[in-house]
Design a protein around this motif. Structure first.
Motif, mmCIF file in Angstrom:
data_model
loop_
_atom_site.group_PDB
_atom_site.id
_atom_site.type_symbol
_atom_site.label_atom_id
_atom_site.label_comp_id
_atom_site.label_asym_id
_atom_site.label_seq_id
_atom_site.Cartn_x
_atom_site.Cartn_y
_atom_site.Cartn_z
ATOM 1 N N ALA A 39 0.832 -1.199 0.000
ATOM 2 C CA ALA A 39 0.000 0.000 0.000
ATOM 3 C C ALA A 39 0.870 1.254 0.000
ATOM 4 N N VAL A 40 0.407 2.265 -0.737
ATOM 5 C CA VAL A 40 1.113 3.546 -0.766
ATOM 6 C C VAL A 40 1.104 4.149 0.638
ATOM 7 N N GLY A 41 2.254 4.664 1.035
ATOM 8 C CA GLY A 41 2.346 5.268 2.358
ATOM 9 C C GLY A 41 3.194 4.444 3.296
ATOM 10 N N GLU A 42 2.654 4.092 4.443
ATOM 11 C CA GLU A 42 3.426 3.457 5.500
ATOM 12 C C GLU A 42 4.025 2.120 5.077
ATOM 13 N N GLU A 43 3.264 1.283 4.356
ATOM 14 C CA GLU A 43 3.781 -0.031 3.973
ATOM 15 C C GLU A 43 4.999 0.104 3.063
ATOM 16 N N ARG A 44 4.894 0.963 2.060
ATOM 17 C CA ARG A 44 6.027 1.148 1.148
ATOM 18 C C ARG A 44 7.204 1.821 1.847
ATOM 19 N N ASP A 45 6.919 2.756 2.742
ATOM 20 C CA ASP A 45 7.998 3.430 3.462
ATOM 21 C C ASP A 45 8.761 2.445 4.350
ATOM 22 N N GLN A 46 8.043 1.551 5.025
ATOM 23 C CA GLN A 46 8.707 0.542 5.856
ATOM 24 C C GLN A 46 9.560 -0.393 4.989
ATOM 25 N N ALA A 47 9.009 -0.822 3.866
ATOM 26 C CA ALA A 47 9.756 -1.716 2.979
ATOM 27 C C ALA A 47 11.043 -1.059 2.498
ATOM 28 N N MET A 48 10.946 0.218 2.113
ATOM 29 C CA MET A 48 12.127 0.928 1.630
ATOM 30 C C MET A 48 13.142 1.153 2.744
ATOM 31 N N ASN A 49 12.662 1.511 3.925
ATOM 32 C CA ASN A 49 13.571 1.758 5.054
ATOM 33 C C ASN A 49 14.300 0.488 5.499
ATOM 34 N N SER A 50 13.705 -0.675 5.256
ATOM 35 C CA SER A 50 14.325 -1.927 5.699
ATOM 36 C C SER A 50 15.614 -2.238 4.949
ATOM 37 N N ILE A 51 15.769 -1.667 3.744
ATOM 38 C CA ILE A 51 16.987 -1.935 2.961
ATOM 39 C C ILE A 51 17.836 -0.682 2.768
ATOM 40 N N ALA A 52 17.352 0.453 3.238
ATOM 41 C CA ALA A 52 18.075 1.706 3.011
ATOM 42 C C ALA A 52 19.532 1.677 3.463
ATOM 43 N N PRO A 53 19.857 1.089 4.635
ATOM 44 C CA PRO A 53 21.254 1.135 5.085
ATOM 45 C C PRO A 53 22.188 0.150 4.386
ATOM 46 N N VAL A 54 21.640 -0.828 3.659
ATOM 47 C CA VAL A 54 22.505 -1.920 3.193
ATOM 48 C C VAL A 54 22.472 -2.167 1.695
ATOM 49 N N TRP A 55 21.513 -1.603 0.969
ATOM 50 C CA TRP A 55 21.321 -2.035 -0.412
ATOM 51 C C TRP A 55 22.529 -1.740 -1.296
ATOM 52 N N ASP A 56 23.144 -0.566 -1.139
ATOM 53 C CA ASP A 56 24.276 -0.232 -2.000
ATOM 54 C C ASP A 56 25.520 -1.034 -1.634
ATOM 55 N N GLY A 57 25.706 -1.296 -0.329
ATOM 56 C CA GLY A 57 26.839 -2.122 0.089
ATOM 57 C C GLY A 57 26.730 -3.549 -0.409
ATOM 58 N N ASN A 58 25.506 -4.046 -0.560
ATOM 59 C CA ASN A 58 25.317 -5.409 -1.062
ATOM 60 C C ASN A 58 25.885 -5.593 -2.460
ATOM 61 N N GLU A 59 25.891 -4.521 -3.245
ATOM 62 C CA GLU A 59 26.357 -4.625 -4.629
ATOM 63 C C GLU A 59 27.879 -4.687 -4.734
ATOM 64 N N THR A 60 28.572 -4.504 -3.599
ATOM 65 C CA THR A 60 30.029 -4.646 -3.604
ATOM 66 C C THR A 60 30.438 -6.022 -4.121
ATOM 67 N N TRP A 61 29.645 -7.036 -3.776
ATOM 68 C CA TRP A 61 29.995 -8.401 -4.173
ATOM 69 C C TRP A 61 29.866 -8.612 -5.677
ATOM 70 N N LEU A 62 28.999 -7.841 -6.335
ATOM 71 C CA LEU A 62 28.897 -7.926 -7.790
ATOM 72 C C LEU A 62 30.183 -7.436 -8.442
ATOM 73 N N VAL A 63 30.715 -6.339 -7.906
ATOM 74 C CA VAL A 63 31.989 -5.812 -8.412
ATOM 75 C C VAL A 63 33.107 -6.819 -8.152
ATOM 76 N N MET A 64 33.084 -7.418 -6.965
ATOM 77 C CA MET A 64 34.100 -8.408 -6.607
ATOM 78 C C MET A 64 34.042 -9.617 -7.539
ATOM 79 N N GLY A 65 32.841 -10.095 -7.812
ATOM 80 C CA GLY A 65 32.701 -11.262 -8.686
ATOM 81 C C GLY A 65 33.092 -10.961 -10.112
ATOM 82 N N GLY A 66 32.593 -9.854 -10.655
ATOM 83 C CA GLY A 66 32.915 -9.499 -12.040
ATOM 84 C C GLY A 66 34.372 -9.131 -12.220
ATOM 85 N N GLY A 67 34.901 -8.325 -11.285
ATOM 86 C CA GLY A 67 36.318 -7.952 -11.374
ATOM 87 C C GLY A 67 37.233 -9.134 -11.173
ATOM 88 N N GLY A 68 36.874 -10.027 -10.242
ATOM 89 C CA GLY A 68 37.688 -11.220 -10.016
ATOM 90 C C GLY A 68 37.692 -12.147 -11.212
#
Length: 334
Positions: A39-68
């Protein structure tokens, strides 16, 4: 050092990086796939906040795999990349679009509905591209004299589309089980319902892909079905059923962590199944890891840097997840 098979070690490092990327970026891509169902509003905000601190750091492994892969197995990189150029481009554009949408969603509230859909579409495109890429590699790449000799659309087949759809379902299941343990209220109830439905669809997708894979290549069928190796390979589907039962039971009993852990277990079993099918080939049926590897001296040089980088990535990632553990609301963690 001379007695060590550094090529095998490097294959393990690349496999670790790929798997780490799949399970870590998989759940936030899954949230993007499911985003319009919240639902627009609180449900979407909670879903987005749950990954806000970690989503970009998770992609570090993609760089590691492709570069390796490029550094340690350049022949494989030079074959796989041209064979899947459209998919790689689509994946990267999807990830970029998702990242832009993630940031602009908060900074441009007047067009939040547009950015919500952009977040979803970017996640779907990136995920589907990864799944199709996996199918394209499994079905075989046309190699002549150590180079890709196929066409622009050789990756496109019913099997590759099947694996693309299966990965969409798998990432969505990861996202739903992650949210079940991270959010509250109606968002958690919705995540629980979605996880229960997706688990059954995922089980069907696993069964279909598992049945289709041995039909691609007699070598795949031999590895899975010949006696006595079947005594070991049969444990993979057995453990898959057990993990699925535990996942569904955890959802039913309201155990918030167990479903996500079991979803990760399903991906681990799928990864093990992939290794059973293709190892020691890095390009199935064409190039082994030893044929694709750089000279030993280069492997030693690369290993020194990797021995420093990987612990740093692991410590940073672990610290991020520890700091931002617990439930998240519309305003942040509490």
């Amino acid at each position: 050092m001379e007695a060590l098979d550094l090529t095998l070690i490097w294959a393990g490092i690349i496999a670790l990086a790929v798997f780490a990327y799949v399970v870590m970026d998989g759940f936030d891509l899954g949230i993007g796939i499911l985003f319009p169902t919240f639902a627009v509003g609180e449900e979407r905000d909670q879903a987005m906040n749950s990954i806000a601190p970690v989503w970009d750091g998770n992609e570090t492994w993609l760089v590691m795999g492709g570069g390796g892969l490029m550094a340690a197995f350049p022949i494989a990189y030079a074959i796989v990349l041209p064979a899947t150029y459209p998919l790689v481009i689509a994946m990267l554009l999807g990830l970029v679009f998702r990242g832009v949408a993630f940031e602009f969603r908060w900074r441009d509230p007047a067009h939040r509905a547009f950015w919500d859909w952009a977040f979803c579409i970017g996640s779907v495109v990136a995920t589907f591209s990864q799944g199709v890429m996996l199918g394209a590699i499994l079905q075989g790449i046309h190699v002549e004299q150590g180079a890709y000799a196929g066409g622009w659309l050789d990756w496109l087949s019913p099997f590759s589309l099947l694996t693309g759809a299966a990965l969409l379902i798998g990432y969505a299941l990861l996202g739903a089980t992650w949210l079940f343990g991270k959010v509250e209220g109606t968002a958690q109830q919705h995540a629980r319902r979605m996880a229960g439905r997706l688990a059954w669809i995922m089980l069907l997708a696993i069964a279909v892909v598992s049945a289709a894979t041995p039909l691609l290549n007699l070598e795949y069928a031999r590895r899975w079905l010949e006696f006595p190796s079947v005594l070991l390979t049969a444990q993979v589907p057995l453990l898959t059923i057990i993990a699925m039962v535990l996942l569904l039971r955890g959802l039913r009993k309201g155990r918030e962590r167990l479903p996500f852990l079991m979803a990760l277990g399903l991906f681990l079993l799928g990864f093990i199944g992939l290794l059973i099918s293709v190892f020691p080939y890095v390009v199935p049926g064409a190039v082994t890891i030893w044929e694709a590897a750089v000279p030993r001296e280069s492997q030693v040089f690369l290993l020194v840097g990797t021995a420093i980088i990987i612990p740093v990535i692991v410590l940073y990632t672990s610290w991020s997840y520890w700091v931002f553990r617990g439930k998240v609301g519309t305003e942040g963690y509490h």
